[in-house]
Enzyme design. Sequence first.
Site, PDB file in Angstrom:
ATOM      1  CE  LYS A   1      -4.285  -1.794   1.882  1.00 30.05           C
ATOM      2  NZ  LYS A   1      -5.307  -1.738   2.922  1.00 30.05           N
TER       3      LYS A   1
ATOM      4  CG  ASP B   1      -8.725   0.231   2.771  1.00 27.27           C
ATOM      5  OD1 ASP B   1      -9.629  -0.497   2.334  1.00 27.27           O
ATOM      6  OD2 ASP B   1      -7.535  -0.139   2.850  1.00 27.27           O
TER       7      ASP B   1
ATOM      8  N   GLY C   1      -0.850  -0.950  11.613  1.00 29.53           N
ATOM      9  CA  GLY C   1      -0.421  -1.192  10.232  1.00 29.53           C
ATOM     10  C   GLY C   1      -1.204  -0.315   9.263  1.00 29.53           C
TER      11      GLY C   1
ATOM     12  CE1 TYR D   1     -12.099  -8.680   4.720  1.00 28.17           C
ATOM     13  CE2 TYR D   1     -13.000 -10.807   4.076  1.00 28.17           C
ATOM     14  CZ  TYR D   1     -12.074  -9.798   3.907  1.00 28.17           C
ATOM     15  OH  TYR D   1     -11.118  -9.898   2.921  1.00 28.17           O
TER      16      TYR D   1
HETATM   17  P1  NAP Z   1      -0.787  -4.927   8.722  1.00 25.05           P
HETATM   18  O1  NAP Z   1      -0.330  -3.748   7.921  1.00 25.05           O
HETATM   19  O2  NAP Z   1       0.002  -6.182   8.705  1.00 25.05           O
HETATM   20  O3  NAP Z   1      -0.969  -4.415  10.225  1.00 25.05           O
HETATM   21  C1  NAP Z   1      -1.293  -5.226  11.316  1.00 25.05           C
HETATM   22  C2  NAP Z   1      -0.515  -4.723  12.517  1.00 25.05           C
HETATM   23  O4  NAP Z   1      -0.928  -5.429  13.685  1.00 25.05           O
HETATM   24  C3  NAP Z   1       0.993  -4.954  12.374  1.00 25.05           C
HETATM   25  O5  NAP Z   1       1.677  -3.792  12.731  1.00 25.05           O
HETATM   26  C4  NAP Z   1       1.234  -6.097  13.353  1.00 25.05           C
HETATM   27  O6  NAP Z   1       2.547  -6.116  13.848  1.00 25.05           O
HETATM   28  C5  NAP Z   1       0.244  -5.758  14.428  1.00 25.05           C
HETATM   29  N1  NAP Z   1      -0.019  -6.857  15.349  1.00 25.05           N
HETATM   30  C6  NAP Z   1       0.008  -8.201  15.107  1.00 25.05           C
HETATM   31  N2  NAP Z   1      -0.298  -8.869  16.235  1.00 25.05           N
HETATM   32  C7  NAP Z   1      -0.533  -7.956  17.192  1.00 25.05           C
HETATM   33  C8  NAP Z   1      -0.904  -8.051  18.563  1.00 25.05           C
HETATM   34  N3  NAP Z   1      -1.093  -9.206  19.165  1.00 25.05           N
HETATM   35  N4  NAP Z   1      -1.059  -6.916  19.265  1.00 25.05           N
HETATM   36  C9  NAP Z   1      -0.861  -5.719  18.681  1.00 25.05           C
HETATM   37  N5  NAP Z   1      -0.498  -5.549  17.377  1.00 25.05           N
HETATM   38  C10 NAP Z   1      -0.354  -6.670  16.639  1.00 25.05           C
HETATM   39  O7  NAP Z   1      -2.265  -5.329   8.264  1.00 25.05           O
HETATM   40  P2  NAP Z   1      -3.454  -4.355   7.832  1.00 25.05           P
HETATM   41  O8  NAP Z   1      -3.510  -4.216   6.374  1.00 25.05           O
HETATM   42  O9  NAP Z   1      -3.389  -3.115   8.660  1.00 25.05           O
HETATM   43  O10 NAP Z   1      -4.714  -5.242   8.233  1.00 25.05           O
HETATM   44  C11 NAP Z   1      -5.044  -5.484   9.591  1.00 25.05           C
HETATM   45  C12 NAP Z   1      -6.336  -6.305   9.663  1.00 25.05           C
HETATM   46  O11 NAP Z   1      -7.402  -5.571   9.094  1.00 25.05           O
HETATM   47  C13 NAP Z   1      -6.271  -7.612   8.879  1.00 25.05           C
HETATM   48  O12 NAP Z   1      -6.955  -8.605   9.582  1.00 25.05           O
HETATM   49  C14 NAP Z   1      -6.989  -7.299   7.588  1.00 25.05           C
HETATM   50  O13 NAP Z   1      -7.578  -8.444   7.013  1.00 25.05           O
HETATM   51  C15 NAP Z   1      -8.044  -6.320   8.087  1.00 25.05           C
HETATM   52  N6  NAP Z   1      -8.489  -5.398   7.038  1.00 25.05           N
HETATM   53  C16 NAP Z   1      -9.810  -5.386   6.753  1.00 25.05           C
HETATM   54  C17 NAP Z   1     -10.292  -4.524   5.783  1.00 25.05           C
HETATM   55  C18 NAP Z   1     -11.753  -4.513   5.480  1.00 25.05           C
HETATM   56  O14 NAP Z   1     -12.163  -4.002   4.434  1.00 25.05           O
HETATM   57  N7  NAP Z   1     -12.577  -5.051   6.348  1.00 25.05           N
HETATM   58  C19 NAP Z   1      -9.408  -3.670   5.095  1.00 25.05           C
HETATM   59  C20 NAP Z   1      -8.053  -3.705   5.419  1.00 25.05           C
HETATM   60  C21 NAP Z   1      -7.601  -4.589   6.402  1.00 25.05           C
HETATM   61  P3  NAP Z   1       3.631  -7.066  13.096  1.00 25.05           P
HETATM   62  O15 NAP Z   1       3.684  -6.579  11.682  1.00 25.05           O
HETATM   63  O16 NAP Z   1       4.866  -6.843  13.873  1.00 25.05           O
HETATM   64  O17 NAP Z   1       3.068  -8.465  13.191  1.00 25.05           O
END
Ligand code: NAP
Length: 287
Positions: free
Chosen positions: A71, A109, A134, A227
């Site tokens: 992204k 988003d 993230g 989801y």
């Molecule tokens: P990302 O960029 O990988 O960010 C996730 C963050 O959470 C990372 O910084 C990760 O750290 C951290 N993390 C992991 N385990 C943790 C814990 N136990 N406690 C605190 N922080 C923790 O992913 P993202 O794109 O932001 O997506 C995050 C979630 O949102 C995913 O499940 C994704 O499927 C969902 N999402 C949904 C939509 C929607 O339309 N509904 C859109 C976007 C994303 P590390 O990298 O160090 O593991």
Amino acid sequence: MGKNSNPKIYGVLGYPVKHSFSPAMHNAAFSALKINAKYESFEVKPGELGDFLEKSAGRNIIGLNITVPYKEKILDFASLDPESNYLKQIKAVNTIVKIDGKWKGYNTDIAGFSRHLKENFTPSGKKAAIIGAGGAARAVAYVLADSGAREIDIFDIDKNKTKDITCMIKSFFPNFKINAVDRIEGLNIKNKDLLVNATPIGLKETDPCLVEEEVLHKNLFVYDLIYNPAETKLLTLAKHISAKTANGLGMLLYQGMLSFKIWTGQDAPQEVMRQALQGELNARNSN
Ligand code: NAP
């Protein structure tokens, strides 16, 4: 367009992307509006992004959703409209479209989360806690600050990411109160109106619940961006104490509808897309 002309190709680009529901949603929309197009999943390894985009013309690829981990990286290949320039600071482009041979970037988003959240909750004047810092959390924090929330506490296992998000929000909203906390307990959820899970914890059945039931309360709105499953352990706990909840299916739908409009210029068929998402969810959970 003739029936036999090559379909326009759209898709989701990331690494990995196998879990995505977007192909089902967009292909249902193309089919309903009789658009000669196909939406595919493109799993592209880090280091191969430039090559993939270069070869996209030969494959008639003209619109993409961008997901983890590209992204921010996609900004090296796509230009932004002056009014979308703020996305450079948010470091989050999730939709690109090819216009006159050049990629143009957008973020759907932000508007997708904003629309779904506000159907369920009024952020203005409210105190929020975010778990995860993230790409998705950047959109969530931006929406909350921009909507007049009172404060945000944010926690991530990676302290650099919470620091970075705090700086990003302060650059847009210098007086906004956003605190990066070192421990999940520091979120002080008991004192909050909104809790957002923006981590992938909850995707797997074996994942733990991120918080203890004791810190949840019935006036808290718990929004889990995940989801699938439709109800994570966090949402089950929240429902158990009668807190209001939402999962990320609505955000997925609304961001997808906006991407569809950017790509095709046509209004997205909301009900068709919603039903396709629900169908995909049912199919994945029936095995
Ligand atoms: P990302 O960029 O990988 O960010 C996730 C963050 O959470 C990372 O910084 C990760 O750290 C951290 N993390 C992991 N385990 C943790 C814990 N136990 N406690 C605190 N922080 C923790 O992913 P993202 O794109 O932001 O997506 C995050 C979630 O949102 C995913 O499940 C994704 O499927 C969902 N999402 C949904 C939509 C929607 O339309 N509904 C859109 C976007 C994303 P590390 O990298 O160090 O593991």
